[in-house]
Scaffold this motif. Structure first.
Motif, mmCIF file in Angstrom:
data_model
loop_
_atom_site.group_PDB
_atom_site.id
_atom_site.type_symbol
_atom_site.label_atom_id
_atom_site.label_comp_id
_atom_site.label_asym_id
_atom_site.label_seq_id
_atom_site.Cartn_x
_atom_site.Cartn_y
_atom_site.Cartn_z
ATOM 1 N N ILE A 1 -5.627 6.501 -2.064
ATOM 2 C CA ILE A 1 -4.887 5.367 -1.486
ATOM 3 C C ILE A 1 -4.752 5.561 0.027
ATOM 4 O O ILE A 1 -4.812 4.594 0.798
ATOM 5 N N GLU A 2 -4.616 6.800 0.449
ATOM 6 C CA GLU A 2 -4.561 7.053 1.895
ATOM 7 C C GLU A 2 -5.859 6.619 2.581
ATOM 8 O O GLU A 2 -5.845 6.069 3.680
ATOM 9 N N SER B 1 -0.226 -2.863 -10.539
ATOM 10 C CA SER B 1 0.440 -4.146 -10.286
ATOM 11 C C SER B 1 0.425 -4.459 -8.791
ATOM 12 O O SER B 1 0.265 -5.623 -8.398
ATOM 13 N N ALA B 2 0.555 -3.428 -7.967
ATOM 14 C CA ALA B 2 0.477 -3.653 -6.519
ATOM 15 C C ALA B 2 -0.913 -4.159 -6.143
ATOM 16 O O ALA B 2 -1.076 -5.092 -5.356
ATOM 17 N N LEU B 3 -1.944 -3.551 -6.761
ATOM 18 C CA LEU B 3 -3.323 -3.967 -6.487
ATOM 19 C C LEU B 3 -3.595 -5.393 -6.970
ATOM 20 O O LEU B 3 -4.257 -6.180 -6.303
ATOM 21 N N LYS B 4 -3.056 -5.702 -8.144
ATOM 22 C CA LYS B 4 -3.366 -6.982 -8.749
ATOM 23 C C LYS B 4 -2.604 -8.135 -8.080
ATOM 24 O O LYS B 4 -3.188 -9.158 -7.744
ATOM 25 N N PHE C 1 -4.216 -4.867 0.523
ATOM 26 C CA PHE C 1 -5.240 -3.829 0.420
ATOM 27 C C PHE C 1 -6.582 -4.284 0.991
ATOM 28 O O PHE C 1 -7.550 -3.555 0.933
ATOM 29 N N ALA C 2 -6.609 -5.528 1.495
ATOM 30 C CA ALA C 2 -7.874 -6.068 1.989
ATOM 31 C C ALA C 2 -8.376 -5.232 3.154
ATOM 32 O O ALA C 2 -7.587 -4.728 3.943
ATOM 33 N N PRO C 3 -9.702 -5.058 3.258
ATOM 34 C CA PRO C 3 -10.247 -4.272 4.360
ATOM 35 C C PRO C 3 -9.844 -4.895 5.699
ATOM 36 O O PRO C 3 -9.908 -6.106 5.873
ATOM 37 N N ARG D 1 0.850 -1.202 0.000
ATOM 38 C CA ARG D 1 0.000 0.000 0.000
ATOM 39 C C ARG D 1 0.881 1.247 0.000
ATOM 40 O O ARG D 1 0.613 2.226 -0.690
ATOM 41 N N LYS D 2 1.939 1.173 0.771
ATOM 42 C CA LYS D 2 2.870 2.300 0.842
ATOM 43 C C LYS D 2 3.561 2.536 -0.494
ATOM 44 O O LYS D 2 3.779 3.673 -0.910
ATOM 45 N N GLN D 3 3.917 1.437 -1.162
ATOM 46 C CA GLN D 3 4.595 1.571 -2.454
ATOM 47 C C GLN D 3 3.638 2.157 -3.491
ATOM 48 O O GLN D 3 4.035 2.981 -4.312
ATOM 49 N N ALA D 4 2.387 1.731 -3.467
ATOM 50 C CA ALA D 4 1.399 2.265 -4.403
ATOM 51 C C ALA D 4 1.176 3.753 -4.134
ATOM 52 O O ALA D 4 1.108 4.573 -5.055
#
Lengths: 162, 518
Positions: free
Chosen positions: B457-458, B498-501, B507-509, B425-428
Motif C-alpha cells: 500500500i505504501e 472496502s476502501a479500494l472498492k 487510489f487512482a494513479p 489510502r492511509k486508512q487502508a
C-alpha cells in the motif's frame, strides 16, 4: 487506581521480588498476574525476575520470556518519569489525532514509542482507551484525558517536562 | 431537604472533568452551608454532554450538561432554586436522544450507583437470577435459545446453542469466561456497562454458571480499562458479601465464584482462544478450532466464553421472558444492540436500539453528522476489522446478515465517522499496519501478509506501479481472508478491500507532475 504509572517505584530487590512472586504463584495460570505485580512494584519487569518466575511456576525460562515479550504492556526497563500515551486508533484518527500526535512528537523531540534523553517523558501509542465518543484521547501517568486539542496537548507536554 | 446530585464516574466522563466537577460541587455546597449528597453513577451515554450532572427533584431527575468546573457555581444555584440555566437539559428521562432508545441492557446504566448492591436490587436487579433458580437448567436453556440472543462480541453465534453444548459436556470442572477485552476502536459499551452496572454482568455470568454446571468464572478485562477493573472488583466483593457469589447463591444449593484477570495490551486476546491462552498464563497464540472452547476451553475444560454484552443481556431475558426480548429486532437478529457512535461525530455516545435501524439514521439523524461540520465521507463499522462504508450504503439496516451481504460486519456495534478530509489510502494502510503490530504470529497469512500489505500500500501511495500493486493487494487480501486462523488476519481485508472498492478515486494513479508538486 492507576498504580502502574505512579512516579515512584521500589528499587529492584530479589527478596522483595520473591515475595511478590510467592504471593500470586498459587493461582491457576499466574504468569500475567505475577508480571503485572512485579511491574506495579518496580516500574518494569527486571530481567533477574524472569528465571525466578519460571522456577516458581515450574515453567522454562524461555516460556516466561516469551510471555513477557508477547504483551505490549510489560517493560524491560523503567519508563521515563512521566508516561504520555496517545490513542492512535481509528476513532481518534477521525477526530484529528494524527496532527496532535505529530505535535507532541515535535514538542518533545521524540517519536512515539521512545523516551526523552533526560528520561523525563516516555511518549507511547495506545490502541484505544474506550473514550471514542470524546476523542481524541490520551492517558497521562494513568489519568484519562478526552477531547484533546492543541491547547490541551501543549499543557500536557508542559506538565510532563516539569 | 438534603439535595441529591448525580455525577458520573464513567471513564469518559472523568476524562472530560467529572471528578473536578464533583469536587467543585462539594466546595460550593460547603460555602453556602448546604448539605448535599453526591452519588457517582455510570454514564447515560450522551457523551457529547459529559460531564452530565443530574439533581433529584420532586418531578424526577433534572439534567445539566456539559458542565465544566467553571459552570458549577451557577449550575448549583439553578439546582437549589429550581431556576433556569443555559446548560439545563430538562428531565433526564425526557431527553429525546435517550427517550427514542430501547434500553433493555443499559436500562440502569447512568441511573444507579454501581457500587451499591441495594441500588441494583431496588431497580430490578437479580430478578432474572431468581427466576433462573426456579426454572432449572433445561428451562433456562430454552429461554436463552428462544430469545434469539447471538454473541455480541461480533461473531453472532447463538448463545443458547453454546450454553447447551457446555451443559451437555461431561467434566469434573467447567468454566464461565467473560470476554471484556474490548479492543475495537469505536467501541466502549463493555466498558460503560462494567463501570455503570457491574452487577448486571455478574448476574449474567452467575446464570450461565448455574445453567451449565460451572462453579468458577473469570472476567478478562483489558489493561487499558483501569476504571472498569476497579468497578468489577468492587461489585464482586459486594456480591460476595450479599450472598450472590460464593456458596449457596441467593439461598440455593448452587455455588459460583468470580475473579477478574487483567490483560496486558494485546489486541489479539479479544479472540476467544487467544484469550483462553492468556488466562492460562501463556502468550496469546490463537488455537486452531475445533476443538471448540465449549468442549475444550480454559485449562482444557468445557467453557462458556461470551462477550460482556451477551452476559449483560441475560438478566432481562430471564426476568421478562424470551419473547419480550425476541419481539425486538429483524430477521435473525433479535433483541437490541447497544450501538456506539464515535470518531468525528457531533452527538456521539451509546445508543441502544432494536436491530433494523439504518446506518444513515444512526450517523445523520441520531449522531447529527460530524463534529467538524464537514460532510461525512466514510463510516467504519465494527472496529479495525470492519469495512468502510460510503454514503451510498447508508440504507443498510443494522443487522448481522444485511452487513455481511454488503461485505461488512457489525462486529461489536462500534461506528466510527470520518469527514471528507479522510485519506482512504492511509486508512487502508493503517488496517494492515495494525494487523502487523497485533498479529500473534501463529499463522503465515496474518503474520507475513500484513507486513507485505503495508509495504504494498505504501508503494501505491508513492505512485509506484499502481495498477499492478492494487491487484497484488487484492490478491493478498484474499489469501489473508481465506488462509488465516482467526478473525484478525481473516477480517483485516474488510477495511482494505472496502476502501479500494468504495473509495477507488483515492487510489487512482497520480500523474508524475502532480506528484512532484506534493
Amino acid at each position: 487506581m492507576t498504580a502502574v504509572y505512579e512516579p515512584r517505584y521500589e528499587r529492584w530487590d530479589e527478596t522483595r521480588g520473591a515475595e511478590i512472586i510467592a504471593e500470586h504463584s498459587k493461582q491457576e495460570g499466574a504468569t500475567l498476574v505475577i508480571l503485572h505485580a512485579l511491574q506495579a512494584a518496580f516500574g518494569y519487569v527486571p530481567e533477574a525476575a524472569v528465571p525466578m518466575v519460571a522456577q516458581a511456576l515450574n515453567l522454562s525460562r524461555a516460556e516466561v520470556h516469551g510471555v513477557f515479550t508477547f504483551y505490549h504492556d510489560f517493560r524491560h526497563k523503567p519508563a521515563g518519569r512521566h508516561v504520555l500515551k496517545l490513542c492512535r486508533a481509528e476513532a481518534c484518527q477521525a477526530a484529528g489525532g494524527d496532527a496532535l500526535a505529530a505535535r507532541a512528537e515535535a514538542k518533545l523531540g521524540v517519536s512515539l514509542g521512545s523516551t526523552t534523553a533526560d528520561d523525563r517523558v516516555t511518549l507511547e501509542p495506545i490502541y484505544c482507551l474506550g473514550l471514542c465518543a470524546t476523542a481524541p484521547s490520551a492517558m497521562f501517568d494513568g489519568r484519562l484525558i478526552g477531547r484533546l486539542d492543541e491547547r490541551r496537548i501543549d499543557a500536557l507536554v508542559a506538565e510532563a517536562q516539569r | 431537604m438534603k439535595m441529591r446530585i448525580f455525577v458520573p464516574r464513567d471513564a469518559a466522563a472523568i476524562a472530560v472533568g467529572a471528578d473536578e466537577v464533583a469536587t467543585a460541587l462539594e466546595q460550593v455546597a460547603a460555602q453556602r452551608g448546604l448539605s448535599i449528597e453526591i452519588i457517582r453513577t455510570g454514564s447515560r451515554g450522551l457523551c457529547w454532554l459529559e460531564p452530565m450532572v443530574e439533581v433529584a427533584t420532586l418531578k424526577g431527575r433534572v439534567a445539566y450538561g456539559p458542565v465544566g468546573p467553571e459552570d458549577v457555581a451557577s449550575v448549583f444555584e439553578s439546582m437549589a432554586s429550581n431556576g433556569s440555566h443555559p446548560l439545563q437539559l430538562g428531565a433526564a428521562d425526557e431527553i429525546p436522544w435517550l427517550k427514542r432508545q430501547t434500553r433493555l441492557t443499559f436500562a440502569r446504566c447512568g441511573v444507579i450507583d454501581p457500587r451499591s448492591l441495594d441500588d441494583y436490587r431496588t431497580h430490578g436487579g437479580y430478578k432474572g437470577l431468581a427466576r433462573a433458580l426456579s426454572l432449572g437448567s433445561d428451562a433456562i436453556l430454552n429461554e436463552v435459545t428462544a430469545s434469539g440472543l447471538r454473541g455480541r462480541g461480533g461473531a453472532g453465534f447463538p448463545t443458547g446453542i453454546k450454553w447447551k453444548t457446555v451443559a451437555q459436556a461431561k467434566a469434573d470442572r467447567k468454566f464461565i469466561v467473560c470476554n471484556a477485552d474490548e479492543g475495537d476502536s469505536g467501541t466502549f459499551a463493555d466498558r460503560m456497562i462494567m463501570e455503570g452496572d457491574p452487577f448486571l454482568v455478574i448476574e449474567g455470568m452467575t446464570t450461565a454458571g448455574i445453567t451449565v454446571g460451572a462453579t468458577k468464572g473469570y472476567i478478562y478485562i483489558r489493561s487499558e480499562y483501569p476504571h472498569a477493573v476497579e468497578a468489577m472488583n468492587a461489585a464482586i466483593a459486594a456480591a460476595k458479601r450479599g450472598g450472590y457469589l460464593g456458596d449457596n447463591i441467593g439461598g440455593s444449593s448452587y455455588s459460583f465464584d468470580l475473579e477478574v484477570r487483567v490483560g496486558a495490551g494485546a489486541y489479539v486476546c479479544g479472540e476467544e482462544t487467544s484469550l483462553l491462552e492468556s488466562l492460562e498464563g501463556r502468550r496469546g497464540l490463537v488455537r486452531a478450532k475445533p476443538p471448540l472452547p465449549a468442549h475444550y476451553g480454559l485449562f482444557g475444560k468445557p467453557t462458556v466464553i461470551n462477550n460482556v454484552l451477551s452476559f449483560a443481556a441475560i438478566p432481562f431475558i430471564l426476568a421478562e421472558g424470551a419473547k419480550a426480548y425476541a419481539d425486538f429486532g429483524m430477521g435473525r437478529s433479535r433483541g437490541t444492540m447497544p450501538i456506539q457512535l464515535a470518531g468525528n461525530i457531533r452527538q456521539g455516545g451509546l445508543f441502544e436500539t432494536a436491530f433494523g435501524v439504518t446506518l444513515g439514521e444512526l450517523v445523520d439523524d441520531i449522531g447529527g453528522g460530524t463534529a467538524t461540520g464537514r460532510p461525512i465521507r466514510a463510516v467504519q463499522v465494527g472496529g479495525p476489522l470492519g469495512a468502510y462504508f460510503p454514503r451510498a450504503l447508508f440504507d443498510t439496516p443494522f443487522d448481522y446478515e444485511a452487513f455481511a451481504a454488503r461485505d461488512g460486519l457489525i462486529g461489536h456495534g462500534g461506528i466510527v465517522v470520518f469527514d471528507d478530509s479522510v485519506d482512504m489510502r492511509k486508512q487502508a494502510r493503517f488496517a494492515m499496519e495494525f494487523c502487523a503490530i497485533e498479529s500473534c504470529g501463529k499463522c503465515t497469512p496474518c503474520r507475513i501478509g500484513s507486513t507485505r500489505g503495508v509495504e504494498t500500500i505504501e508503494k501505491i501511495i508513492n505512485g509506484e506501479r499502481v495498477g499492478e500493486n492494487l491487484a497484488l493487494v487484492e490478491d493478498l487480501c484474499n489469501t489473508m481472508k481465506f488462509g488465516s486462523l482467526c478473525a484478525l488476519g481473516g477480517f483485516t481485508p474488510y477495511p482494505v478491500l472496502s476502501a479500494l472498492k468504495h473509495f477507488r478515486e483515492d487510489f487512482a494513479p497520480v500523474p508524475t507532475t502532480l506528484q512532484a508538486a506534493e
